[in-house]
Design an enzyme around this catalytic site. Structure first.
Site, short mmCIF file in Angstrom:
data_model
loop_
_atom_site.label_atom_id
_atom_site.label_comp_id
_atom_site.label_asym_id
_atom_site.label_seq_id
_atom_site.Cartn_x
_atom_site.Cartn_y
_atom_site.Cartn_z
N TYR A 135 0.91 -1.14 0.07
CA TYR A 135 -0.10 -0.13 -0.10
C TYR A 135 0.89 1.29 0.16
O TYR A 135 0.25 2.41 0.01
CB TYR A 135 -1.02 0.05 1.26
CG TYR A 135 -2.30 -0.69 1.15
CD1 TYR A 135 -2.13 -1.92 1.00
CD2 TYR A 135 -3.29 0.18 1.16
CE1 TYR A 135 -3.55 -2.62 0.41
CE2 TYR A 135 -4.82 -0.70 0.84
CZ TYR A 135 -4.80 -2.14 0.56
OH TYR A 135 -5.76 -2.81 0.31
N LYS A 186 2.07 -15.45 1.83
CA LYS A 186 2.28 -16.24 0.40
C LYS A 186 3.55 -16.50 0.37
O LYS A 186 4.18 -16.28 -0.75
CB LYS A 186 1.63 -15.22 -0.49
CG LYS A 186 1.17 -16.05 -1.77
CD LYS A 186 0.37 -17.22 -1.81
CE LYS A 186 0.54 -17.89 -3.04
NZ LYS A 186 -0.40 -19.29 -3.02
N ASP A 219 -4.15 -18.35 0.19
CA ASP A 219 -5.08 -18.88 -0.61
C ASP A 219 -5.83 -20.13 0.26
O ASP A 219 -7.21 -20.13 0.12
CB ASP A 219 -4.75 -19.47 -1.86
CG ASP A 219 -3.39 -20.30 -1.65
OD1 ASP A 219 -2.84 -20.14 -0.74
OD2 ASP A 219 -2.90 -20.94 -2.66
N ASP A 243 -6.92 -6.63 3.99
CA ASP A 243 -7.99 -6.18 3.12
C ASP A 243 -9.03 -7.19 2.69
O ASP A 243 -10.12 -6.96 2.94
CB ASP A 243 -7.51 -5.18 2.25
CG ASP A 243 -8.80 -4.56 1.24
OD1 ASP A 243 -9.73 -4.09 2.00
OD2 ASP A 243 -8.51 -4.47 0.17
N ASP A 247 -13.11 -8.63 3.92
CA ASP A 247 -14.36 -8.51 3.27
C ASP A 247 -15.21 -9.99 3.30
O ASP A 247 -16.58 -9.99 3.37
CB ASP A 247 -14.27 -7.98 1.75
CG ASP A 247 -14.32 -6.73 1.87
OD1 ASP A 247 -14.11 -5.70 2.55
OD2 ASP A 247 -15.07 -6.03 0.69
#
Ligand code: NAD
Ligand code: IPM
Ligand code: MN
Length: 348
Positions: A135, A186, A219, A243, A247
Site C-alpha cells: 500500500y 504467501k 489462498d 483487506d 471482506d
C-alpha cells in the site's frame, strides 16, 4: 470531555456516520460521557471545490483528538481516488495506525451464509498490518502509454512493521484468554518479504508457548475461513491480504453492512474507527445504507475511550435488531438506516 473528530467522508459515509453519531450522542447524554463531536469536511466535495484533500497541518491536528470516527472515502467523480488515498491511507500511514483490528463476529446465525453455523462458531479477529505492504505506493511507471510500458508496485515489509503487528496479535490473544494465533502470507511464492513474516512469526511465537500457532498460505486461509471458521481466534496478516480476507469475513458474519474496525496505535494512543465497507455509490443518497457497521465501530471506539461495558451493550442492542428483523433492505428488511438506528437507541 473526550473530543471526537468526525469525518463523514463520501457517499454513504455521511449516512452511516450520522446514525452512528446519534447513537453515541444518546449514550453520551444517558451516561454523562460528555462526548464532544467536531465535524471535519475532508472528502470528495471539498477536494473538488478546493483541490485540497487534507493539509499537513490538518493531519497533524488529528493527533489532538481522543478518537477519530470515519465514514468512508471514495467518489466516482474523483477517478484517480487520490483524495481517498491522501485522507484514509494518509491517516493510517502518517498517524502510524499500524493495527487494523477487524473483528469477525456472528451475532445472528440466520444471516450467516454458511450452513449450520452458530454465533460461537464464528468469533475471531483479524490483525491487519496497516502501514506498509503493497500500500505504500513505492514503485513507478515507465514508458507509460507505450507498448513497452512497465508498472511496478513494490511490497514493503520492514522488520519493525512485521514484528509489531505480529506482537500485537499475540498480545491480544494472551490478554483475552484466546488460544490460537494464525499467521497468513504467501511465502511459497513471495520469498523475500514473506520469508521475513515467517521468521518473525516463529520468533515471537516462541515467547508464547501457551498459545497454539498455525500458518496458512492466504489462498488456503480463504478456504479454511469458509470451511472451518471455528478454528480461528486471531488471524494476523499483511495489509493487502488483510483487506481481502476481511471482506470475506464480513460476509461470513452477515454482510459488509455489519463489519466494524479500528485503526490503532496503542503506543501513541491515536485511533480511528470506521466501518469496513466503502462509500457505496450504488446506494448513496437513498437512506438505505445499513448503519450497524458504523454503530459497532462506535462501540469499539467507546471501549478505546474506556467504556468497554458500553461496547457490549451496543453489541447486544445490534444483536437484538438482527434477531427481531429490524434491518435494512440488503438483509431482507424494510427499514431505513435511520429507523435501524432508532431501533438500536430504543433498545439502549
Ligand atoms: P463498498 O463497500 O462501498 O460497496 C460494496 C457493495 O456493498 C455495494 O453493493 C454496496 O452497496 C454494498 N454496501 C456497502 N456498505 C453497505 C452498507 N452499509 N449497507 C448496505 N450495503 C452496503 O465497496 P466498493 O463499491 O468497492 O467501493 C466504493 C468506494 O468506496 C470506492 O471508491 C472504494 O475505494 C471506497 N472504499 C472506501 C473504504 C474506506 O473508506 N474505508 C472502504 C472500502 C471501499
Ligand atoms: C478498506 C478499503 C481501503 C483499503 C481502500 C479504500 C484503499 O478497502 O479500508 O478496507 O484497501 O484499505
Ligand atoms: Mn477493504
Amino acid at each position: 470531555m473526550p473530543r471526537i473528530a468526525v469525518i463523514p467522508g463520501d457517499g454513504i459515509g455521511h449516512e452511516v456516520l450520522e446514525q452512528g453519531q446519534r447513537v453515541l450522542a444518546h449514550l453520551s447524554q444517558r451516561d454523562g460521557l460528555d462526548l464532544n463531536f467536531e465535524h471535519l469536511p475532508y472528502g470528495a466535495d471539498r477536494y473538488l471545490e478546493t483541490g485540497l484533500s487534507i493539509t499537513p497541518e490538518e493531519m497533524q491536528g488529528l493527533r489532538d483528538y481522543d478518537a477519530i470516527y470515519l465514514g468512508a472515502l471514495g467518489d466516482p467523480r474523483v477517478k484517480s481516488n487520490v483524495h481517498a488515498r491522501e485522507i484514509l491511507l494518509g491517516m493510517r500511514f502518517e498517524l502510524d495506525l499500524y493495527i487494523n483490528l477487524r473483528p469477525v463476529k456472528l451475532l445472528d446465525a440466520r444471516y450467516c451464509p454458511l450452513k449450520d453455523k452458530e454465533p460461537e462458531d464464528l468469533r475471531f479477529v483479524v490483525f491487519r498490518e496497516n502501514t506498509e505492504g503493497l500500500y505504500t505506493g513505492i514503485g513507478g511507471q515507465f514508458k507509460k502509454g507505450t507498448p513497452d510500458e512497465i508498472a511496478i508496485e513494490a511490497e514493503m515489509n520492514s522488520r519493525k512493521g512485521v514484528e509489531r503487528i505480529i506482537r500485537a496479535a499475540f498480545a491480544h490473544a494472551k490478554a483475552r484468554g484466546l488460544k490460537r494465533v494464525c499467521m497468513s502470507d504467501k511465502s511459497n511464492a513471495m520469498r523475500h518479504g514473506h520469508e521475513l513474516w515467517q521468521r518473525v512469526f516463529r520468533q515471537v511465537a516462541a515467547e508464547y508457548p501457551e498459545l497454539e500457532t498455525k500458518h496458512y498460505y492466504v489462498d488456503v486461509l480463504t478456504m479454511q475461513m469458509v470451511r472451518n471458521p471455528e478454528q480461528f481466534d486471531v488471524i494476523v496478516t499483511n495489509n493487502l491480504f488483510g483487506d481481502i480476507v476481511t471482506d470475506l469475513g464480513a460476509e461470513l458474519q452477515g454482510g459488509i453492512g455489519l463489519a466494524a474496525s479500528g485503526n490503532l496505535n496503542p503506543e501513541s494512543g491515536i485511533a480511528m474507527f470506521e466501518p469496513v465497507h466503502g462509500s457505496a455509490p450504488d446506494i448513496a443518497g437513498q437512506g438505505i445504507a445499513n448503519p450497524l457497521a458504523a454503530i459497532l465501530s462506535a462501540g469499539m471506539m467507546l471501549s478505546w475511550l474506556g467504556h468497554p461495558a458500553l461496547e457490549q451493550e451496543l453489541e447486544a442492542a445490534v444483536k437484538h435488531c438482527l434477531n427481531t428483523d429490524q434491518v435494512t433492505r440488503e438483509l431482507g428488511g424494510e427499514l431505513s438506516g435511520a429507523q435501524v438506528a432508532d431501533a438500536v437507541i430504543a433498545q439502549l
